[in-house]
Design an enzyme around this catalytic site. Structure first.
Site, PDB file in Angstrom:
ATOM      1  N   GLU A 115       0.824  -1.202   0.000  1.00 43.92           N
ATOM      2  CA  GLU A 115       0.000   0.000   0.000  1.00 43.92           C
ATOM      3  C   GLU A 115       0.863   1.259   0.000  1.00 43.92           C
ATOM      4  O   GLU A 115       2.044   1.225   0.348  1.00 43.92           O
ATOM      5  CB  GLU A 115      -0.933  -0.014   1.200  1.00 43.92           C
ATOM      6  CG  GLU A 115      -1.964  -1.122   1.113  1.00 43.92           C
ATOM      7  CD  GLU A 115      -2.680  -1.125  -0.223  1.00 43.92           C
ATOM      8  OE1 GLU A 115      -3.375  -0.150  -0.517  1.00 43.92           O
ATOM      9  OE2 GLU A 115      -2.534  -2.081  -0.990  1.00 43.92           O
TER      10      GLU A 115
ATOM     11  N   HIS B 115      -5.995   1.354  -0.855  1.00 44.10           N
ATOM     12  CA  HIS B 115      -6.554   0.124  -0.295  1.00 44.10           C
ATOM     13  C   HIS B 115      -6.588  -0.932  -1.387  1.00 44.10           C
ATOM     14  O   HIS B 115      -6.926  -0.617  -2.520  1.00 44.10           O
ATOM     15  CB  HIS B 115      -8.003   0.355   0.163  1.00 44.10           C
ATOM     16  CG  HIS B 115      -8.138   0.762   1.584  1.00 44.10           C
ATOM     17  ND1 HIS B 115      -9.334   0.707   2.255  1.00 44.10           N
ATOM     18  CD2 HIS B 115      -7.232   1.246   2.464  1.00 44.10           C
ATOM     19  CE1 HIS B 115      -9.162   1.140   3.498  1.00 44.10           C
ATOM     20  NE2 HIS B 115      -7.901   1.490   3.651  1.00 44.10           N
TER      21      HIS B 115
ATOM     22  N   ASP C 206      -8.265   3.259  10.245  1.00 51.93           N
ATOM     23  CA  ASP C 206      -8.300   4.557   9.553  1.00 51.93           C
ATOM     24  C   ASP C 206      -9.087   5.581  10.368  1.00 51.93           C
ATOM     25  O   ASP C 206      -8.632   6.705  10.585  1.00 51.93           O
ATOM     26  CB  ASP C 206      -8.965   4.419   8.177  1.00 51.93           C
ATOM     27  CG  ASP C 206      -8.096   3.665   7.190  1.00 51.93           C
ATOM     28  OD1 ASP C 206      -6.863   3.686   7.348  1.00 51.93           O
ATOM     29  OD2 ASP C 206      -8.661   3.062   6.260  1.00 51.93           O
TER      30      ASP C 206
HETATM   31 ZN   LIG Z   1      -7.032   2.442   5.104  1.00 52.39          ZN
END
Ligand SMILES: [Zn+2]
Length: 125
Positions: A3, A67, A78
């Protein structure tokens, strides 16, 4: 694939938040297949540098990350992180963006309230 993420730099103009730049993943960030932790101080350094260069106009206005899902939505991690980031951002509202494979998730936090923003995607054709 791991990510990615970074901060959003921009300015506050009345009710508007203008994003002028984003930082990219840096060496000391922690990146995994499902998670991005913005640990490198270079992100905040960029915001500080822009703040000085612009005569206190450009500043930190939010953050973005990716994501590994088609239509992204914020995880509980988050939401917890954003609450903290928003609380520390005394300059104004904070923009939070998540990029999935096919769409964005966008939100604006003011104080303790996080409002989802509608995203106008460019036409596919
Ligand atoms: Zn996230």
């Amino acid at each position: 694939m791991t990510e990615a993420g970074g901060i959003l730099v921009g300015c506050y103009r009345g009710p508007h938040v203008e994003i002028t730049e984003c930082s990219e993943p840096l060496r000391r960030d922690r990146r995994s297949r499902l998670r991005f932790d913005r640990d490198d101080p270079g992100h905040q350094d960029l915001a500080k540098r822009r703040w000085k260069e612009s005569g206190r106009v450009l500043t930190f206005v939010g953050e973005w990350h990716t994501h590994p899902e088609s239509l992204p939505s914020p995880s509980s991690i988050d939401l917890n992180t954003w609450r903290e980031v928003s609380r520390k951002n005394a300059a104004g509202s904070t923009v939070f963006l998540i990029r999935g494979y096919h769409a964005w998730w966008a939100g604006l936090a003011s104080g303790r309230t996080l409002t989802r923003l509608s995203v106008i995607e460019p036409d596919a054709d």
